[in-house]
Enzyme design. Structure first.
Site, PDB file in Angstrom:
ATOM      1  N   VAL A   1       0.828  -1.205   0.000  1.00 19.00           N
ATOM      2  CA  VAL A   1       0.000   0.000   0.000  1.00 19.00           C
ATOM      3  C   VAL A   1       0.863   1.255   0.000  1.00 19.00           C
ATOM      4  CG1 VAL A   1      -1.714   1.313   1.305  1.00 19.00           C
ATOM      5  CG2 VAL A   1      -1.901  -1.184   1.149  1.00 19.00           C
TER       6      VAL A   1
ATOM      7  N   ASP B   1       5.804  -7.421  13.725  1.00 15.56           N
ATOM      8  CA  ASP B   1       5.103  -7.646  12.454  1.00 15.56           C
ATOM      9  C   ASP B   1       5.527  -8.970  11.801  1.00 15.56           C
ATOM     10  OD1 ASP B   1       3.276  -7.032  10.498  1.00 15.56           O
ATOM     11  OD2 ASP B   1       4.606  -5.708   9.373  1.00 15.56           O
TER      12      ASP B   1
END
EC number: 2.7.12.2
Length: 363
Positions: A89, A206
């Site tokens: 993104v 993450d």
């Protein structure tokens, strides 16, 4: 379409059958199973000297790069951008080469609004990544801003076999399944990397298939760690959303601990084993994003089922149950998980990861 072969593991290794899975031969399943560990060190890059007529700094080796030198190379066209390694993104990753050399690296480019304070903060956090020296951690060479293009460039080690996400989806596209032996080596590598980071008071934050990279020799490496997602979102002026790999306590707004990374590892391994994200159960209608987050918080953790032609070991199933315990106080950290019998077995079992990856990416 031809199926991937099943190679039998020589079980004369002294380990109990409880710790090893032996998938039955089933040509319809096309399970990928490889043997014999080969962890060769990466070949060292040839040192090259700067051309006399060149005004641009050319390093003798990649470790010689720093933020200023990277900025000089980017500004003066000293980098040849090759193929794309991934798109997201807020940015992309490309394979690159320093012109006039054979030095290959990966360049991550992130959208970056001109905010000097945030830029300095992010560069400080990235310097922590550069200080990490572990075979289970991707090397970071430098970072710089291109304010004219509103971009942050991060130079890092190139891993030729790609991400675990790309690997398992390639196996799936060929009608195959990634077997327990490659997963055992991957789990050991991820836990070793997390343990190294934990010793340095760093939480990854993450863990997911796309942030677990493998070299062509099969060495497992972690990337994209220790940098606040909120900081990246603020700098990019975007919101990338909540990761579905977050532990339930994080989705609920609780604090992040090292055991949160263990939940993410368990979910990642189960996804690769199943060839799909574990939530919701197979056959359920696709949920909306908010529904999926609610499902992760409120429903029981997924279990790894036995399937026709596939026999997962009880030890692997137990390992996943420990990782996916919703009570974070009962979920161990990486050092403790390295002592789990399933992981201890794969610390010594020979698995030829180089051959596994060669078969995955062969035409």
């Amino acid at each position: 379409m031809s199926k991937k072969p099943v190679l039998n593991l020589d079980t004369s290794n002294g380990f109990s059958e409880e710790y090893i899975s032996h998938p039955e031969r089933n040509d319809n399943q096309g399970i990928v199973e490889i043997t014999d560990l080969v962890f060769s060190s990466e070949s060292k890059l040839t040192q090259r000297k700067e051309s006399r007529d060149s005004k641009t700094f050319v390093p003798s080796f990649l470790e010689e790069l720093d933020d200023d030198h990277l900025h000089e190379l980017v500004t003066n066209g000293g980098i040849l951008y090759m193929n794309s390694l991934g798109e997201g993104v807020s940015g992309s990753v490309r394979k690159c080469r320093i012109r006039g050399t054979q030095m290959i690296f990966a360049m991550k480019t992130v959208l970056a609004a001109p905010n000097t304070a945030l830029q300095k903060q992010l560069l400080r956090e990235l310097k922590i990544n550069r200080s990490c020296t572990s075979p289970y951690i991707v090397k970071y060479y430098g970072a710089c801003y291109n304010n004219a293009e509103c971009q942050l460039n991060i130079a890092m080690e190139y891993c030729g076999a790609g991400s675990l996400d790309a690997i398992y989806k390639r196996v799936r596209s060929q009608g195959g399944r990634t077997g327990e032996r490659p997963l055992g080596k991957i789990a050991f590598g991820v836990l070793s990397g997390l343990s190294y980071l934990h010793d340095r008071k760093i939480i990854h934050r993450d863990i997911k298939p796309s942030n677990i990279l493998l070299t062509s020799k099969g060495q497992v490496k972690l990337c994209d760690f220790g940098v606040s997602g909120e900081l990246v979102n603020s700098l990019a002026g975007t919101f990338t959303g909540t990761s579905y790999y977050m532990a339930p306590e994080r989705i609920s707004g609780g604090s992040y601990t090292i055991s949160s990374d263990i939940w993410s590892l368990g979910l990642t391994l189960m996804e690769v084993a199943l060839n799909r994200f574990p939530f919701p159960p197979e056959g359920s209608p696709p949920p909306m994003p908010i529904e999926l987050l609610s499902y992760i918080i409120n429903m029981p953790p997924p279990l790894l089922p036995q399937e026709p032609g596939i026999k997962w070991s009880k030890s692997f199933q137990h390992f996943l149950c420990v990782c996916l315990d919703k009570d974070k106080t009962r979920r161990p950290g990486p050092q403790k998980m390295l002592t789990h019998p399933w992981v201890k077995a794969f610390e010594r079992i020979h698995v030829d990861m180089e051959e596994f990856l060669r078969q995955v990416w062969s035409d």
